[in-house]
Design a protein around this motif. Structure first.
Motif, PDB file in Angstrom:
ATOM      1  N   ILE A 188      36.874 -11.598 -35.326  1.00  0.00           N
ATOM      2  CA  ILE A 188      36.331 -11.071 -36.590  1.00  0.00           C
ATOM      3  C   ILE A 188      37.399 -11.148 -37.683  1.00  0.00           C
ATOM      4  O   ILE A 188      37.126 -11.562 -38.817  1.00  0.00           O
ATOM      5  CB  ILE A 188      35.827  -9.623 -36.401  1.00  0.00           C
ATOM      6  N   ASN A 189      38.645 -10.790 -37.317  1.00  0.00           N
ATOM      7  CA  ASN A 189      39.736 -10.885 -38.293  1.00  0.00           C
ATOM      8  C   ASN A 189      39.916 -12.309 -38.786  1.00  0.00           C
ATOM      9  O   ASN A 189      40.185 -12.540 -39.966  1.00  0.00           O
ATOM     10  CB  ASN A 189      41.048 -10.388 -37.675  1.00  0.00           C
ATOM     11  N   ASN A 205      37.421 -16.128 -44.734  1.00  0.00           N
ATOM     12  CA  ASN A 205      36.378 -15.723 -45.682  1.00  0.00           C
ATOM     13  C   ASN A 205      35.038 -16.376 -45.420  1.00  0.00           C
ATOM     14  O   ASN A 205      34.403 -16.924 -46.314  1.00  0.00           O
ATOM     15  CB  ASN A 205      36.836 -15.985 -47.119  1.00  0.00           C
ATOM     16  N   VAL A 206      34.629 -16.343 -44.167  1.00  0.00           N
ATOM     17  CA  VAL A 206      33.253 -16.715 -43.833  1.00  0.00           C
ATOM     18  C   VAL A 206      32.538 -15.445 -43.373  1.00  0.00           C
ATOM     19  O   VAL A 206      33.178 -14.451 -43.031  1.00  0.00           O
ATOM     20  CB  VAL A 206      33.188 -17.804 -42.745  1.00  0.00           C
ATOM     21  N   ALA A 207      31.218 -15.475 -43.409  1.00  0.00           N
ATOM     22  CA  ALA A 207      30.440 -14.269 -43.096  1.00  0.00           C
ATOM     23  C   ALA A 207      30.760 -13.804 -41.684  1.00  0.00           C
ATOM     24  O   ALA A 207      30.519 -14.511 -40.708  1.00  0.00           O
ATOM     25  CB  ALA A 207      28.960 -14.576 -43.240  1.00  0.00           C
ATOM     26  N   ALA A 208      31.307 -12.596 -41.583  1.00  0.00           N
ATOM     27  CA  ALA A 208      31.852 -12.137 -40.299  1.00  0.00           C
ATOM     28  C   ALA A 208      30.835 -11.419 -39.434  1.00  0.00           C
ATOM     29  O   ALA A 208      30.952 -11.407 -38.215  1.00  0.00           O
ATOM     30  CB  ALA A 208      33.046 -11.222 -40.553  1.00  0.00           C
ATOM     31  N   TRP A 209      29.821 -10.802 -40.049  1.00  0.00           N
ATOM     32  CA  TRP A 209      28.961  -9.904 -39.274  1.00  0.00           C
ATOM     33  C   TRP A 209      27.626 -10.532 -38.877  1.00  0.00           C
ATOM     34  O   TRP A 209      26.815  -9.880 -38.236  1.00  0.00           O
ATOM     35  CB  TRP A 209      28.672  -8.628 -40.078  1.00  0.00           C
ATOM     36  N   ILE A 210      27.381 -11.761 -39.261  1.00  0.00           N
ATOM     37  CA  ILE A 210      26.031 -12.329 -39.076  1.00  0.00           C
ATOM     38  C   ILE A 210      25.592 -12.309 -37.615  1.00  0.00           C
ATOM     39  O   ILE A 210      24.466 -11.943 -37.288  1.00  0.00           O
ATOM     40  CB  ILE A 210      25.970 -13.777 -39.622  1.00  0.00           C
ATOM     41  N   LYS A 232      26.656  -0.548 -33.103  1.00  0.00           N
ATOM     42  CA  LYS A 232      27.142   0.831 -33.215  1.00  0.00           C
ATOM     43  C   LYS A 232      28.016   1.180 -32.004  1.00  0.00           C
ATOM     44  O   LYS A 232      29.081   1.786 -32.130  1.00  0.00           O
ATOM     45  CB  LYS A 232      25.934   1.771 -33.316  1.00  0.00           C
ATOM     46  N   GLU A 233      27.534   0.759 -30.814  1.00  0.00           N
ATOM     47  CA  GLU A 233      28.319   1.009 -29.592  1.00  0.00           C
ATOM     48  C   GLU A 233      29.677   0.286 -29.661  1.00  0.00           C
ATOM     49  O   GLU A 233      30.697   0.810 -29.226  1.00  0.00           O
ATOM     50  CB  GLU A 233      27.542   0.495 -28.365  1.00  0.00           C
ATOM     51  N   PHE A 234      29.648  -0.920 -30.216  1.00  0.00           N
ATOM     52  CA  PHE A 234      30.883  -1.697 -30.344  1.00  0.00           C
ATOM     53  C   PHE A 234      31.887  -0.952 -31.241  1.00  0.00           C
ATOM     54  O   PHE A 234      33.071  -0.831 -30.895  1.00  0.00           O
ATOM     55  CB  PHE A 234      30.569  -3.081 -30.922  1.00  0.00           C
ATOM     56  N   LEU A 235      31.407  -0.416 -32.379  1.00  0.00           N
ATOM     57  CA  LEU A 235      32.300   0.310 -33.286  1.00  0.00           C
ATOM     58  C   LEU A 235      32.863   1.562 -32.611  1.00  0.00           C
ATOM     59  O   LEU A 235      34.055   1.878 -32.757  1.00  0.00           O
ATOM     60  CB  LEU A 235      31.567   0.690 -34.576  1.00  0.00           C
ATOM     61  N   GLU A 236      32.007   2.257 -31.874  1.00  0.00           N
ATOM     62  CA  GLU A 236      32.501   3.449 -31.170  1.00  0.00           C
ATOM     63  C   GLU A 236      33.569   3.070 -30.150  1.00  0.00           C
ATOM     64  O   GLU A 236      34.566   3.768 -29.982  1.00  0.00           O
ATOM     65  CB  GLU A 236      31.330   4.174 -30.496  1.00  0.00           C
ATOM     66  N   ARG A 237      33.328   1.959 -29.490  1.00  0.00           N
ATOM     67  CA  ARG A 237      34.308   1.471 -28.504  1.00  0.00           C
ATOM     68  C   ARG A 237      35.638   1.118 -29.177  1.00  0.00           C
ATOM     69  O   ARG A 237      36.719   1.396 -28.661  1.00  0.00           O
ATOM     70  CB  ARG A 237      33.694   0.248 -27.815  1.00  0.00           C
ATOM     71  N   ALA A 249      36.795  -3.681 -42.106  1.00  0.00           N
ATOM     72  CA  ALA A 249      35.552  -2.931 -41.937  1.00  0.00           C
ATOM     73  C   ALA A 249      35.407  -1.855 -43.012  1.00  0.00           C
ATOM     74  O   ALA A 249      34.389  -1.755 -43.680  1.00  0.00           O
ATOM     75  CB  ALA A 249      35.512  -2.309 -40.552  1.00  0.00           C
ATOM     76  N   PHE A 250      36.465  -1.074 -43.217  1.00  0.00           N
ATOM     77  CA  PHE A 250      36.392   0.022 -44.191  1.00  0.00           C
ATOM     78  C   PHE A 250      36.207  -0.513 -45.604  1.00  0.00           C
ATOM     79  O   PHE A 250      35.329  -0.109 -46.337  1.00  0.00           O
ATOM     80  CB  PHE A 250      37.688   0.848 -44.162  1.00  0.00           C
ATOM     81  N   GLN A 251      37.087  -1.441 -45.960  1.00  0.00           N
ATOM     82  CA  GLN A 251      37.169  -1.843 -47.352  1.00  0.00           C
ATOM     83  C   GLN A 251      35.877  -2.502 -47.835  1.00  0.00           C
ATOM     84  O   GLN A 251      35.405  -2.216 -48.923  1.00  0.00           O
ATOM     85  CB  GLN A 251      38.338  -2.815 -47.507  1.00  0.00           C
ATOM     86  N   MET A 252      35.289  -3.342 -47.002  1.00  0.00           N
ATOM     87  CA  MET A 252      34.157  -4.091 -47.523  1.00  0.00           C
ATOM     88  C   MET A 252      32.812  -3.533 -47.083  1.00  0.00           C
ATOM     89  O   MET A 252      31.839  -3.679 -47.768  1.00  0.00           O
ATOM     90  CB  MET A 252      34.234  -5.556 -47.078  1.00  0.00           C
ATOM     91  N   GLU A 253      32.764  -2.915 -45.913  1.00  0.00           N
ATOM     92  CA  GLU A 253      31.440  -2.604 -45.395  1.00  0.00           C
ATOM     93  C   GLU A 253      31.159  -1.109 -45.229  1.00  0.00           C
ATOM     94  O   GLU A 253      30.172  -0.603 -45.708  1.00  0.00           O
ATOM     95  CB  GLU A 253      31.224  -3.291 -44.031  1.00  0.00           C
TER      96      GLU A 253
END
Length: 1524
Positions: free
Chosen positions: A143-144, A150-155, A165-170, A195-199
């Motif tokens: 992801i980094n 600068n390509v779409a990271a979350w698609i 959500k489970e992944f973020l908790e992990r 994650a924080f800054q953009m999303e």
């Protein structure tokens, strides 16, 4: 209600891409780890050949386990051991004593990311319970890497949203019970930043979550359970991160430490570079959290409680030379911690409020000291001004013992916890006290004290102005343009700093380009001298400061500093002399001091030296021209009117003296340094004067505009303010939520007929009425509509943007089952405009789609309207109709039009001319007005002249009217006398006539007999009155009176031009009072803002075209070109039109683009914030089959009926089997892509192949101006031009194509046939930016042929939708060799007999054979023309056929088609003629004489008469020919 577009899968993350890094030697370079990855003599870490990548171990693992393009169809089951093994052997960085700044082996990560390791292996097999630490860390690294590129990271996460959500908790729990290496900590932190800054800051439910936690605590208390909030992950997470950071800062950055943060440090080897990078990244993380309001409110108390800034200030790294970037980041963090904002209300605090808060805080401390601490009695009784500076405060506090100080800070003031081990340090306690109580410098004061011109210290500071080779691996001390801003001041400040640094970078590049050409050396006297010359830089003969004015009240810097610079232009040739002579007032110049070293630097010294050292550059100072004089002291280029036009003389002599204004802030700093530190006098050393290209030298005016805005109480309209900063309800500024709507809208010529209205309002039962309210059974335009506030539409509150065709069909059937809501449409009879042809209004002929009508409705109502216009969907037509309807519904309001390029502005203006808006109300400002393809001049001077000419025409009409009424003609002497004549004689007669008519309505001929102005209208083409019907004649009489009324109304408008005598006053009156529609580019708006404010310029509406291509700040400034009225913003409408799926604004420095997101336009930010927009959904540019290559990127992009039905779009491209094709180009002479210098990519095989196809098309008879050649890199563009010049230019029957350009430069333009070279063969490069792909695919109307390396591009995840379509066809070029004319009756789906071209050499052979045929035919025709005599020659030149005895010769040449055959088949789709169509095709008189007798059967000659004539009939279809 409105469905909010803008938070879906494609808008979730900006789609930008960076090129791969170039690293130059040094401790922080990227060192490839495996032999195949590095080759001797190259700087590129990505310098592996494609063969090496294919043989690489990771590529083989990918093919075997997860690659979808591999031949191996049987994949083994998921192996957690494989993930662990890859992570440990390939993704971990060997620590090597902390000397490496890298956190990942970049090349290994790149190979894994390109192979879709995340999408095909890690994410599909992620299990929150079972997945290992290595699995999660591998996902984080992938992801980094996507963010770095600068390509779409979350698609890829969208197919399993719940699992995300489970992944973020992990991820949040990843560190528990495990010790991470410093590189792993940095990677983890980088993921958090991304994650924080953009999303995550987009999350609007933070308050709800906060309340939910509190509710859980209450419920637990009721049940008698212990619920310790402080033990929750959400509470501990950030504090744990901060404590971990402080531990690293204190003990890991340096190897030897005495436990108190200080140490005896000797030598470079003791510094841990990886830990420094971690500390820098952590500062970036804290800054991001503090600079956005949602996270700031939670996080600021925590930062203050732990005293992060004070601890960083006292760290060894802060003061160490290696900690320069860290120190800059700490200062930025301190700035945001103390930002002037009310954290509760989220509003900007004024300077007075900040000062008041400071005083109150200090007084409370003094009161406490007076009561509780006797030792501080002196401090308690002192006035605040004497003790609130750092030095004074530290001195006063030093009287306390360490224990007393600790008790004061921890117990009495509670600034830090007493459990903090740092409280044992006195310096820490004093630092906490001082930073809390000292007076901070006002941000306005800081900005006003800042020089606008860069100096040599800023220019070469790599942490502020990084080189082009910024790779995205490290962080920088730069602000970021995020989605949200704290306040308008914060917004302006970030933009000011970034714009200043971006212009600094461009100036630095210009200096590095100009100075080496001067060849500086030390002469025998030991003085610097120059043996070379430079176009942009000239040696200074003399420099002297002539005046330093006293400072203004309350300031320390001088109010102005003036100097004179003398230089000679004797060594220049005429053209360059004229460039220097053209310097004028307000141009910016740079003064340089060059002192080369006495002996040239050795190779080793040059390699290690900085750029200024290599150039011998000591100082750089900017200045602005006040005036320029020639050798005799005569003023040059004066625009103030001091020199009259008839007194102007050409400049004399070769010496020029320029009077310049120096930057007063910089001068004050320099003089202070001389006085205080004994520094060298900079102003006695200048020996070079440098200029820049005028178009690139506008930075100072724009920076001044931003600074002025920061000093004003800058008022954005209330309805736009919160949305602009990124907060509140995204739909708040939509027209349906706005007050003061237009209840009834007169749509004028928007609708062509009644059916058009029904189509556009299909959700309603449309009821047509007459003006008196009765039903109209035979309605016709124009129409007035009562627009309901809750206007129904299928996908949003505006009609026509259907989600799918099927749903619309179903909806239509369903609606028949119940009664639709009624929509009342009034079909009214427009008043007779007048009896003359020029009185008739111009009519729109475009049949707007329902979506376009929705955009028009939104645009004419108050509020914010955003229109996304995919390629070819009629953005400009929609914009023009909005302006047209707005002018007729709100005639008193004024509209400002802003575009990015002059060409777009001219396109818009030319279309407005075709609508019913009087030319006298249109004004075009800036440099581009001379390019307008209209007969009228719309510049200020042109409009003034037009008004003066019109005045004379109208006064002559008044005289004619007076004669017809038997009155003296002198009533037409001036506009004033004409006004009296109107009142006394014209209007009074009309009123008498109306009164008489009211009594005689039963007499059909009464109007004809009694009309008072019959004689005046006796010169009409048709008789005005029939005498058969009173009503008809009365209608015509009112039309005649309306004509007269318009004449006198225009004269009243001309009256100001009669009274004002100077051209300047007239032009200013025109701009500020008369013009209703004023147009300019965004650059002109920023440059002239101060002038607009001084003149009292006012406007109510703002329409911005190409707004997705305009820098954020250049979009903001046009909103504030007028002074506010009593604290009230006048702006009522803001209409933004653009396409965020195409390329963003150009930012030259990669670091500002990637790290600071400076290329984010306001339009894109609004879309990503979820603000409602209308997406036009029918394209009329390309064949439907070609449109499929890019329409997947848009929500519902279909085709206009014209494109589907016109047979022209259904015919195949002659000579080609397909209308579009991907052509796989193998290595040519054993080479694929090459890079002679960084980023200068070339591919010789693709260049030769593409040029061969171009020649093939020209030999078939395709006109050169219908073919454009595009590529994705400048290096390839230059290579293709070389090949064209070698293979095509010498042959007049081939010539050069319409344009050879990069994809980026061709945005906004189009052509019938596009040949596209993608260049790369190792890594996809910046085409991974989907926006660049969309631009590349959408430029062609009839044919697109893409030349690339198939194996590379087919596996690129982001480009899949397009390349899957391309690869449904053969990857060898399919030709139809039987077709020998440029047109065919074959349908586009019929391939015909196909010949597949195997490689570059085969197509070259085909082309060479055909060229040989042409050459032979020309030789025969030349011999034949020797016999034919003068008659035949003349006939050939005139394009006539020869007599029949020569027909046999003609038949031999039948297989050589002509250019005009192709042109005849091309319909005239667009009315915009391309001025530069024939630029490259220079006429060749000899070739015209040598043309064969059957000339029309020959290949078209470049610039031949026939082709030029045909081009006039069939103009090139261009959306925008600006090469911006």
């Amino acid at each position: 209600m409105t469905k909010v577009y803008g938070t879906g899968v494609f808008d979730f993350r900006r789609h930008r891409v960076a090129e791969y890094p170039v690293t130059v030697g040094g401790s922080d370079q990227t060192v490839p780890e495996r032999p195949p990855e590095s080759k001797p003599g190259t700087n590129l870490p990505s310098s592996m050949t494609l063969v090496e990548i294919q043989r690489d171990r990771l590529t083989k693992i990918a093919d075997a386990n997860w690659s979808k393009t591999s031949t191996n169809s049987e994949k083994p089951p998921f192996s957690a051991e494989l993930v662990k093994e890859i992570y440990e052997t390939e993704l971990l960085v060997k620590e090597e004593g902390g000397k490496m700044r890298r956190t990942v082996p970049l090349q290994r990560v790149m190979i894994l990311e390109v192979s879709q390791y995340l999408e095909n292996y890690l994410w599909p097999n992620f299990d929150p319970e079972a997945s290992s630490f290595e699995h999660v860390m591998s996902m984080i690294l992938m992801i980094n890497e996507k963010f770095r590129e600068n390509v779409a990271a979350w698609i890829c996460f969208y197919d399993r949203k719940d699992m995300f959500k489970e992944f973020l908790e992990r991820v949040l729990c990843l560190k528990e019970g495990r010790s991470l290496s410093i590189a792993e900590k940095t990677n983890y932190l980088l993921f958090m930043i991304n994650a924080f800054q953009m999303e995550l800051c987009l999350n609007p439910d933070l308050i709800k979550k906060w309340k939910r936690i509190a509710k859980k605590a209450k419920e637990a208390k009721k049940r008698g359970e212990t619920f310790d909030i402080s033990m929750m992950l959400e509470v501990k997470f950030l504090r744990n991160l901060i404590e971990e950071f402080l531990e690293v800062l204190d003990s890991k950055v340096f190897y030897h430490d005495d436990g108190r943060g200080g140490s005896g440090i000797h030598g470079f080897e003791q510094i841990n570079e990886a830990s420094i990078l971690y500390c820098e990244r952590f500062m970036e993380f804290l800054i991001d959290l503090l600079s956005q309001l949602p996270t700031r409110r939670y996080f600021k108390p925590l930062v203050a409680d732990v005293a992060v800034v004070a601890k960083c200030h006292l760290s060894v790294l802060y003061r160490h030379e290696k900690g320069k970037l860290f120190a800059q980041l700490v200062d930025l963090l301190q700035y945001y911690e103390g930002f002037e904002i009310d954290n509760n209300l989220g509003r900007q605090m004024t300077d007075d409020e900040v000062l008041q808060a400071h005083y109150e805080r200090f007084q409370a401390f003094q009161l406490l000291s007076f009561k509780k601490i006797p030792k501080l009695r002196e401090l308690a009784l002192a006035n605040i001004g004497a003790i609130h500076k750092r030095v004074d405060l530290s001195k006063k506090l030093s009287v306390l013992s360490p224990d007393e100080l600790r008790d004061l800070v921890c117990s009495k003031l509670k600034l830090v916890s007493k459990n903090d081990p740092w409280t044992e340090r006195v310096d820490f306690l004093i630092e906490v006290m001082v930073s809390f109580f000292e007076k901070q410098q006002s941000q306005k004061e800081a900005i006003n004290a800042l020089p606008l011109y860069p100096n040599e210290q800023i220019m070469w500071d790599e942490s502020l102005v990084p080189s082009i080779n910024y790779s995205g691996e490290g962080c920088l001390a730069l602000p970021k343009l995020n989605l949200q801003f704290l306040t308008l001041h914060d917004y302006l400040l970030r933009n000011f700093n970034l714009f200043r640094l971006e212009s600094t970078y461009e100036i630095r590049e210009d200096i590095q380009e100009a100075v080496p050409h001067l060849l500086a050396y030390i002469n025998n006297e030991g003085e610097p001298a120059f043996r070379g010359w430079s176009r942009m830089a000239v040696p200074v003969k003399e420099f002297k400061i002539t005046e330093v004015k006293q400072p203004n009240i309350g300031e320390v810097k001088p109010s102005s500093v003036t100097a004179e610079v003398t230089f000679s232009i004797s060594s220049y040739r005429a053209q360059i002399r004229s460039e220097w002579n053209a310097l004028k007032e307000h141009d910016v110049l740079f003064l340089l001091c060059i002192r080369p070293s006495f002996e040239p630097l050795s190779a080793d010294e040059a390699a290690n030296a900085s750029v200024p050292q290599r150039l011998g550059l000591q100082f750089v100072r900017g200045c602005e021209i006040i005036e320029m004089r020639d050798e005799e002291g005569t003023l040059m280029n004066d625009f103030t009117g001091r020199i009259k036009r008839d007194e102007w003389k050409p400049p004399k002599g070769e010496l020029r003296t320029v009077t310049v204004a120096l930057d007063t802030a910089q001068y004050h700093m320099d003089v202070s340094a001389i006085a205080e530190k004994g520094a060298e006098d900079v102003y006695g050393t200048f020996n070079i004067l440098m200029r820049r290209k005028p178009k690139e030298n506008n930075f100072k005016a724009i920076l001044e505009s931003i600074r002025d805005l920061m000093n004003e109480t800058c008022i954005v309209p209330d309805w736009l303010h919160d949305i602009f900063l990124g907060y509140g309800n995204p739909s708040a500024a939509q027209w349906t939520n706005m007050p003061d709507l237009l209840e009834t809208v007169d749509f004028k010529d928007t609708f062509l007929d009644a059916d058009h209205v029904r189509e556009c309002f299909s959700a309603y039962q449309v009821m047509f009425t007459n003006s008196d309210g009765t039903e109209n059974l035979n309605p016709g335009p124009p129409f007035r509509i009562n627009v309901p506030r809750n206007l129904k539409g299928n996908a949003h509150a505006l009609p026509g943007n259907k989600s799918t065709t099927a749903s619309v069909d179903v909806a239509t059937k369903d609606i028949a089952d119940f009664e639709k809501e009624k929509l009342i449409v009034e079909a009214y009879m427009p008043p007779d405009p007048g009896p003359y042809p020029q009185d008739q209004p111009k009519q729109n002929s475009v049949r707007f789609t329902p979506t376009q009508v929705g955009a028009i409705i939104s645009g004419i109502q108050p509020g914010l309207t955003m229109v996304v216009g995919p390629p070819g969907t009629g953005k400009t037509d929609t914009a023009v109709q909005i302006l047209n309807v707005l002018y007729h519904n709100c005639p008193s309001q004024r509209t400002l039009i802003i575009t990015h390029s002059n060409q777009a502005l001219n396109d818009l203006f030319e279309k407005i001319m075709e609508r019913d808006v009087p030319a006298r109300y249109l004004l075009r400002l800036g440099q581009g007005e001379q390019e307008l393809a209209t007969d009228l001049d719309f510049s200020r001077q042109g409009r003034v002249n037009a008004m003066l000419v019109r005045r004379l025409e109208l006064l002559s009409e008044v005289e004619r009217l007076a004669r017809s009424l038997q009155l003296p003609e002198d009533v037409g002497y001036t506009c004033e006398t004409a006004g009296y004549f109107w009142l006394l004689h014209v209007y009074s007669r009309w009123e008498q006539f109306l009164a008489v008519c009211a009594k005689n309505q039963d007499k059909p001929a009464f109007v004809r007999d009694k009309f008072p102005f019959t004689e005046f209208f006796s010169n009409t083409l048709q008789p005005v009155f029939s005498g058969k019907s009173f009503e008809e004649d009365m209608h015509a009489a009112k039309g005649c009176f309306r004509h007269l009324k318009t004449v006198f109304q225009e004269l009243e408008e001309c009256r100001a031009f009669e009274l004002l005598k100077s051209t300047v006053d007239r032009a200013n009156h025109l701009m500020t009072k008369q013009a209703k529609i004023v147009a300019m580019t965004c650059t002109h708006a920023a440059l002239k803002r101060k002038d607009f404010l001084q003149l009292g310029f006012k406007y109510d509406n703002l329409l911005m075209e190409e707004s997705a291509q305009i820098l954020e700040i250049e979009t903001f400034i046009p909103m504030l070109l007028q002074r506010q009225e009593d604290g009230y913003a006048r702006l009522k409408r803001c209409i933004l039109i653009g396409d965020h799926h195409q390329l963003p604004p150009v930012v030259k420095n990669m670091a500002f683009q990637k790290y600071s997101h400076m290329d984010q336009s306001l339009f894109t930010r609004f879309v990503r914030l979820g603000i409602p927009y209308i997406e036009l959904n029918a394209q009329g540019r390309a064949r439907p089959s070609l449109a499929k290559l890019y329409n997947w990127r848009y929500r519902d992009l279909g085709d206009l009926p014209y494109v589907k039905e016109n047979p022209f779009f259904h015919r195949a491209n002659a000579g080609f089997s397909f209308d579009y094709q991907l052509v796989d180009v193998p290595d040519y002479h054993g080479k694929g892509e090459t890079a002679p210098s960084p980023w200068f990519y070339q591919n010789e095989g693709e260049a030769e192949y593409l040029v061969s196809v171009y020649i093939y098309m020209r030999l078939l008879g395709y006109p050169a101006n219908k073919i454009s050649i595009l590529t994705t890199y400048n290096g390839q563009k230059l290579l293709i031009r070389d090949v064209l010049n070698r293979r095509c230019a010498p042959y007049d029957f081939i010539g050069l194509p319409h344009k050879v350009a990069t994809v980026d430069k061709f945005q906004g333009q189009q052509n019938d046939f596009i040949l596209l070279s993608l260049v790369r063969t190792r890594f996809v490069g910046h085409l991974r930016d989907v926006r660049r792909l969309i631009v590349a695919m959408s430029r062609a109307r009839l044919g697109l042929y893409v030349f690339c390396r198939r194996s590379l591009f087919e596996q690129c995840y982001e480009l899949q939708p397009t390349f899957q379509l391309l690869l449904q066809r053969p990857d060898l070029l399919g030709l139809n060799l039987h077709e020998i004319a440029p047109s065919t009756d074959r349908l586009v789906d019929d391939t015909g007999p196909m010949h597949l071209v195997s490689d570059v050499d085969e197509i070259a052979g085909i082309v060479n054979f055909r060229m040989h045929q042409v050459y032979q035919a020309r030789m025969i025709s030349h011999q034949f023309s020797d016999y034919s005599g003068q008659t035949g020659r003349t006939a050939a030149q005139n394009g006539h056929d020869f007599p029949s005895e020569h027909d046999e010769m003609g038949t031999d040449l039948q297989d050589l088609p002509s250019g005009d055959q192709m042109d005849t088949e091309t319909p005239n789709v667009d009315d915009h003629a391309s001025e530069d169509m024939q630029v490259d095709n220079k006429p060749n008189e000899t070739s015209q004489l040598e043309t064969a007798p059957e000339g029309e059967n020959m290949p078209p000659e470049s610039g031949s008469n026939v082709e030029v004539i045909v081009d006039e009939k069939n103009e090139s279809v261009q959306e925008d020919d600006s090469n911006v």
